[in-house]
Scaffold this motif. Structure first.
Motif, short mmCIF file in Angstrom:
data_model
loop_
_atom_site.label_atom_id
_atom_site.label_comp_id
_atom_site.label_asym_id
_atom_site.label_seq_id
_atom_site.Cartn_x
_atom_site.Cartn_y
_atom_site.Cartn_z
N LYS A 2 0.74 -1.26 -0.24
CA LYS A 2 0.13 -0.15 -0.14
C LYS A 2 0.85 1.35 -0.04
O LYS A 2 1.98 1.17 0.59
N ILE A 3 0.46 2.37 -0.68
CA ILE A 3 0.95 3.62 -0.59
C ILE A 3 -0.38 4.59 -0.08
O ILE A 3 -1.51 4.38 0.10
N LEU A 4 0.27 5.90 0.46
CA LEU A 4 -0.54 6.72 0.88
C LEU A 4 -0.63 7.58 -0.19
O LEU A 4 0.29 8.41 -0.53
N THR A 5 -2.06 8.16 -0.70
CA THR A 5 -2.28 9.50 -1.51
C THR A 5 -3.30 10.37 -0.83
O THR A 5 -3.95 9.86 0.14
N ALA A 6 -3.33 11.55 -1.54
CA ALA A 6 -4.10 12.37 -0.93
C ALA A 6 -4.26 13.60 -2.22
O ALA A 6 -3.48 13.49 -3.27
N ASN A 7 -4.77 14.69 -1.84
CA ASN A 7 -4.92 15.89 -2.72
C ASN A 7 -4.46 16.90 -1.88
O ASN A 7 -4.91 17.01 -0.74
N ARG A 8 -3.53 17.82 -2.40
CA ARG A 8 -3.10 19.00 -1.56
C ARG A 8 -4.19 19.97 -1.42
O ARG A 8 -4.72 20.07 -2.49
N LEU A 9 -4.27 20.54 -0.11
CA LEU A 9 -5.41 21.22 -0.08
C LEU A 9 -5.28 22.67 -0.94
O LEU A 9 -6.15 23.23 -1.34
N GLY A 10 -4.11 23.31 -0.99
CA GLY A 10 -3.93 24.51 -1.72
C GLY A 10 -4.23 24.62 -3.26
O GLY A 10 -4.72 25.59 -3.70
N ASP A 11 -3.61 23.24 -3.94
CA ASP A 11 -4.28 23.36 -5.34
C ASP A 11 -4.90 22.23 -5.88
O ASP A 11 -5.12 22.07 -7.14
N GLY A 12 -5.23 21.31 -5.06
CA GLY A 12 -5.88 20.12 -5.44
C GLY A 12 -5.13 18.99 -6.20
O GLY A 12 -5.61 17.88 -6.64
N ILE A 13 -3.73 19.27 -6.29
CA ILE A 13 -2.93 18.19 -6.83
C ILE A 13 -2.73 16.85 -6.36
O ILE A 13 -2.74 17.04 -4.94
N ALA A 14 -2.90 15.96 -6.96
CA ALA A 14 -2.60 14.65 -6.29
C ALA A 14 -1.13 14.40 -5.84
O ALA A 14 -0.41 14.86 -6.44
N VAL A 15 -1.00 14.00 -4.70
CA VAL A 15 0.34 13.81 -3.97
C VAL A 15 0.47 12.49 -3.41
O VAL A 15 -0.85 11.85 -3.11
N TRP A 16 1.78 11.84 -3.02
CA TRP A 16 1.69 10.72 -2.40
C TRP A 16 2.87 10.96 -1.31
O TRP A 16 3.81 11.72 -1.64
N TYR A 17 2.95 10.28 -0.11
CA TYR A 17 3.44 10.26 1.02
C TYR A 17 4.62 9.79 0.60
O TYR A 17 4.94 8.67 0.35
N ALA A 18 6.07 10.43 0.73
CA ALA A 18 7.48 10.08 0.35
C ALA A 18 8.29 10.53 1.00
O ALA A 18 8.47 11.81 1.23
N ASP A 19 9.24 9.83 1.82
CA ASP A 19 10.53 10.35 2.37
C ASP A 19 10.09 11.44 3.25
O ASP A 19 10.75 12.63 3.10
N GLY A 20 9.06 11.46 4.15
CA GLY A 20 8.87 12.45 5.09
C GLY A 20 8.22 13.82 4.67
O GLY A 20 7.93 14.70 5.26
N ALA A 51 -4.32 18.84 9.93
CA ALA A 51 -3.42 20.17 9.78
C ALA A 51 -3.71 21.03 8.53
O ALA A 51 -3.17 21.92 8.18
N ASN A 52 -4.81 20.69 7.73
CA ASN A 52 -5.14 21.15 6.67
C ASN A 52 -4.19 21.04 5.45
O ASN A 52 -4.11 22.38 4.79
N GLU A 53 -3.25 20.15 5.37
CA GLU A 53 -2.15 20.16 4.50
C GLU A 53 -2.96 19.41 3.24
O GLU A 53 -2.71 19.82 2.12
N VAL A 54 -3.78 18.28 3.38
CA VAL A 54 -4.25 17.42 2.49
C VAL A 54 -5.78 17.07 2.45
O VAL A 54 -6.26 17.13 3.86
N VAL A 55 -6.32 16.63 1.47
CA VAL A 55 -7.91 16.08 1.96
C VAL A 55 -7.72 14.67 0.91
O VAL A 55 -6.81 14.39 0.34
N ASP A 56 -8.75 14.02 1.18
CA ASP A 56 -8.96 12.88 0.52
C ASP A 56 -7.95 11.88 0.64
O ASP A 56 -7.42 11.12 -0.31
#
Length: 97
Positions: A2-20, A51-56
């Motif tokens: 499994k990997i962790l994904t989300a959307n960055r709150l500021g611009d909606g870009i899809a992001v993945w948790y990597a290296d901290g 912390a309102n960094e990411v959603v979804d």
């Protein structure tokens, strides 16, 4: 795995948790290969959401292909690479530039 994904709150870009932190590409995402690692990623996602960094925030299935992390499901492959109708836009365009 499994990997962790989300959307960055500021611009909606899809992001993945990597290296901290949150990466805009999936290829180096942190892998969870057991329940303890999954729980760790879920806790990181919950903290970032609070912390309102990411959603979804979601744990998704992934695999390693030729040493590179890739999502398993088509929906997640599209989120990782960008629009399917215009190869000159999104993340797939950035990789060829």
């Amino acid at each position: 795995m499994k990997i962790l994904t989300a959307n960055r709150l500021g611009d909606g870009i899809a992001v993945w948790y990597a290296d901290g932190g949150w990466a805009e590409t999936v290829d180096q995402a942190d892998l969870a290969d057991d329940k303890v690692a999954e729980d760790r990623l879920e806790a990181i996602g919950a903290k970032a959401f609070a912390a309102n960094e990411v959603v979804d925030v979601n744990l998704i299935d992934a695999e390693v292909v030729d040493g590179v992390v890739e999502p398993v499901r088509l929906r997640e492959k599209i989120r990782a690479s960008g629009p399917t109708i215009r190869g000159d836009l999104g993340k797939q365009a950035e990789r060829t530039a």
